[in-house]
Design an enzyme around this catalytic site. Structure first.
Site, PDB file in Angstrom:
ATOM      1  N   HIS A   1     -32.159  21.338 -74.659  1.00 41.07           N
ATOM      2  CA  HIS A   1     -32.690  22.030 -75.839  1.00 41.07           C
ATOM      3  C   HIS A   1     -32.297  23.504 -75.682  1.00 41.07           C
ATOM      4  O   HIS A   1     -32.235  24.013 -74.555  1.00 41.07           O
ATOM      5  CB  HIS A   1     -34.217  22.028 -75.895  1.00 41.07           C
ATOM      6  CG  HIS A   1     -34.878  20.691 -75.903  1.00 41.07           C
ATOM      7  ND1 HIS A   1     -35.079  19.961 -74.775  1.00 41.07           N
ATOM      8  CD2 HIS A   1     -35.440  19.981 -76.923  1.00 41.07           C
ATOM      9  CE1 HIS A   1     -35.722  18.846 -75.084  1.00 41.07           C
ATOM     10  NE2 HIS A   1     -35.949  18.828 -76.382  1.00 41.07           N
TER      11      HIS A   1
ATOM     12  N   ASP B   1     -34.336  25.397 -73.220  1.00 49.27           N
ATOM     13  CA  ASP B   1     -34.259  25.008 -71.797  1.00 49.27           C
ATOM     14  C   ASP B   1     -33.294  25.906 -71.037  1.00 49.27           C
ATOM     15  O   ASP B   1     -33.416  26.079 -69.833  1.00 49.27           O
ATOM     16  CB  ASP B   1     -33.695  23.580 -71.623  1.00 49.27           C
ATOM     17  CG  ASP B   1     -34.472  22.530 -72.371  1.00 49.27           C
ATOM     18  OD1 ASP B   1     -35.670  22.736 -72.622  1.00 49.27           O
ATOM     19  OD2 ASP B   1     -33.864  21.488 -72.700  1.00 49.27           O
TER      20      ASP B   1
HETATM   21  C1  XLS Z   1     -40.115  13.790 -76.403  1.00 43.22           C
HETATM   22  C2  XLS Z   1     -38.703  13.514 -76.571  1.00 43.22           C
HETATM   23  C3  XLS Z   1     -37.775  14.675 -76.250  1.00 43.22           C
HETATM   24  C4  XLS Z   1     -36.454  14.439 -76.867  1.00 43.22           C
HETATM   25  C5  XLS Z   1     -35.617  15.653 -77.035  1.00 43.22           C
HETATM   26  O1  XLS Z   1     -40.950  12.901 -76.370  1.00 43.22           O
HETATM   27  O2  XLS Z   1     -38.360  12.382 -75.835  1.00 43.22           O
HETATM   28  O3  XLS Z   1     -37.693  14.868 -74.881  1.00 43.22           O
HETATM   29  O4  XLS Z   1     -35.724  13.492 -76.146  1.00 43.22           O
HETATM   30  O5  XLS Z   1     -36.216  16.597 -77.848  1.00 43.22           O
END
Ligand code: XLS
Ligand code: NI
Ligand code: NI
Length: 440
Positions: free
Chosen positions: A100, A103
Site C-alpha cells: 500500500h 506501507d
Molecule cells: C484486509 C485486506 C488487505 C488487502 C489490501 O483485510 O486483506 O490486506 O489485501 O488492502
C-alpha cells in the site's frame, strides 16, 4: 549495505527428510513441475504491510514486534524497511512483493508532502528491485487507516473525502507503473456501512463504480497494462462490506461495465468469513472468468475475524492450487502472503519460519494438485457424473433444441427417472484425495 537478518542464511531446498528449520522441504524454486518452474507456478509475494510494518498491535495491547530496524528518524525507518524487505525476499526466494502507498513511506502533513516521500522511496525501491531482481505483484492505496476515511473512501458521504481518495489512488497507480507492477488492488477498506439509518446505499455503490472507472482511465493513460483486482471481504471493519464475496463483486463489476479491466483477488480468510470455502470463492471466480490473484493466508475456524494467519492447512492449499491449475495458472496474478506472524511469535526468526511454512504448504499444495490431475480419478468421476449432458436429451437441452413441451413428452414416454440418479460418492472421493495426499 547493512544486513538486517544477519543470522538467517539464504534458505536452501533440502527435501522432505530435512530437519533443518531454515530449509524448504517442498519448495524447490527451480524444479520444473507441470511444465514450469515452481517459482513461476506459485509466484509468491511478500506483503509489505504485515511483514515490514505490522508490529502485533491488537485491541488489547500494543505492539510486540519491533519493525524500526534500528532506526529512529521516520524516513530512515522506511528506508531500512525497504532494504530489509529485499534482503528477506532474496533469502527466501520470494520473487514478488505487494504494497500500500502508506506501507512504503510515512504519511506527511499534506498530500504533497506524502507524495514527495513516496517519490523518494520509489527511487530506492526501484534500485533494490534491480539489485535483487524482484518484481511488484500489485500496488494499492491505503484508503482506510486515516481518520478522514472513517465513513469510507469511494463510498464516503463526503465528496471531499472521495476526492482525496482519488488523489491518493492516482499516486498509487503511478508508483505501481514505475515499479513495473502488473496488478492494482482495490480492497474495500471501509467501503460498507454500519446502519442504513444514515446510509444512501445506491449512491455509495454508484460512486464506487465512478472511482473505479476513473482509476482505469488514468492507469491506462499512463501505460498500465496489468489487471485491476477487487478483493472481496464480507465484514470487518464495517458490519456490511459492499464487496461481500466473489459473486457479489462480479455482479457489481458487470453492472458497471468494469468486467473487462477487473478480476478478483481472492483471500482465503475472507472466503471463510463470508461462510464459503476458499475453493468455492476461487471456483466462482474461475467459472465466471474473473480468476486473477490470491491473498494466501488462513483464518481460524473458531474466531470470527480476519486473523490473517500464514497458511499451513495443506488440504486448503491443495484445493486452491487445483483451482489455479484448472484456471490455466497465474498470468498477472500470484500468491501474496497477506499473513502475519502471531502476536506471540515476535522475533525476526518467526517471520522467516512463517514464510517457510506458508511456502512449503503451497508447494505441497501444488504437488498434490498436479497429482490429483494426473491421477484423474476425481476429474473423471465428475465428467461421468455429467455424462447425460453429452448425448440424447441432455445434448438437446444444451443445444437449445428442447422446451418444456418436448421435455414433458420425453418424461411421459420414459416414465420415472430414478434409475438415472447416481450416488454422489462424497466419502469415496474424500478418501481418494487422502490417498493422493499421503502417498507422496
Ligand atoms: C484486509 C485486506 C488487505 C488487502 C489490501 O483485510 O486483506 O490486506 O489485501 O488492502
Ligand atoms: Ni488481503
Ligand atoms: Ni484480510
Amino acid at each position: 549495505m547493512k544486513e538486517y537478518f544477519a543470522n538467517i542464511p539464504k534458505i536452501p531446498y533440502e527435501g522432505p527428510k530435512s530437519n533443518n528449520p531454515l530449509a524448504f522441504r517442498y519448495y524447490n524454486p527451480d524444479e520444473i513441475i507441470g511444465g514450469k518452474k515452481m517459482r513461476e507456478q506459485l509466484k509468491f509475494a511478500l506483503s509489505y504491510w504485515h511483514t515490514m510494518c505490522g508490529d502485533g498491535t491488537d485491541m488489547f495491547g500494543r505492539g510486540t514486534q519491533d519493525k524500526t530496524f534500528g532506526e529512529t528518524d521516520p524516513m530512515a525507518i522506511y528506508k531500512a524497511k525497504a532494504e530489509a524487505a529485499f534482503e528477506l525476499m532474496d533469502k527466501l526466494s520470494v520473487d514478488y512483493f505487494c504494497f500500500h502507498d502508506r506501507d512504503i513511506a510515512p504519511e506527511g502533513e499534506t498530500l504533497a508532502e506524502s507524495n514527495e516521500r513516496l517519490d523518494e522511496m520509489c527511487g530506492l525501491i526501484r534500485e533494490l528491485q534491480k539489485k535483487y531482481d524482484k518484481k511488484l505483484l500489485w500496488g494499492t492505496a491505503n484508503c482506510f487507516n486515516n481518520p478522514r476515511y472513517m465513513h469510507g473512501a469511494g463510498t464516503a458521504p463526503s465528496a471531499d473525502v472521495f476526492a482525496f481518495a482519488a488523489a491518493q489512488i492516482k499516486k498509487a497507480l503511478e508508483l505501481t507503473v514505475a515499479m513495473g507492477g502488473k496488478g492494482y488492488v482495490f480492497w474495500g477498506g471501509r467501503e460498507g456501512y454500519e446502519t442504513l439509518l444514515n446510509t444512501d446505499m445506491g449512491l455509495e455503490l454508484d460512486n464506487m463504480a465512478r472511482l473505479l472507472k476513473m482509476a482505469v482511465k488514468y492507469a491506462r493513460s499512463i501505460g498500465f497494462d496489468g489487471d485491476f483486482y477487487i478483493e472481496p471481504k464480507p465484514k470487518e471493519p464495517t458490519k456490511h462490506q459492499y464487496d461481500f464475496d466473489s459473486a457479489t463483486v462480479i455482479s457489481f463489476l458487470r453492472k458497471h461495465g468494469l468486467d473487462k479491466d477487473f478480476k478478483l483477488n481472492v483471500e482465503a480468510n475472507h472466503a471463510t468469513l463470508a461462510g464459503h470455502t476458499f475453493q468455492h470463492e476461487l471456483r466462482v471466480a474461475r467459472t465466471e472468468g474473473f480468476f486473477g490473484s490470491i491473498d494466501a493466508n488462513q483464518g481460524d475456524m473458531l474466531i470470527g475475524w480476519d486473523t490473517d494467519q500464514f497458511p499451513t492447512n495443506v488440504y486448503e492449499t491443495a484445493l486452491c492450487m487445483y483451482e489455479v491449475i484448472k484456471a490455466g495458472g497465474f498470468t498477472n496474478g500470484g500468491l501474496n502472503f497477506d499473513a502475519k506472524t502471531r502476536r506471540g511469535s515476535y522475533t525476526p526468526e518467526d517471520i522467516v519460519y512463517s514464510y517457510i511454512a506458508g511456502m512449503d504448504a503451497f508447494a505441497l499444495g501444488l504437488r498434490i494438485a498436479m497429482k490429483m490431475i494426473e491421477d484423474g480419478r476425481i476429474d473423471s468421476f465428475v465428467a461421468d457424473r455429467y455424462a447425460s449432458w453429452k448425448t440424447g436429451i441432455g445434448a438437446d437441452i444444451i443445444a437449445g433444441n428442447a422446451d418444456l413441451e418436448s421435455l414433458e413428452k420425453y418424461v411421459l414416454e420414459k416414465g420415472d427417472v430414478i434409475d438415472s440418479v447416481t450416488s454422489g460418492r462424497q466419502e469415496y472421493l474424500e478418501n481418494i484425495l487422502n490417498s493422493i495426499m499421503f502417498s507422496l
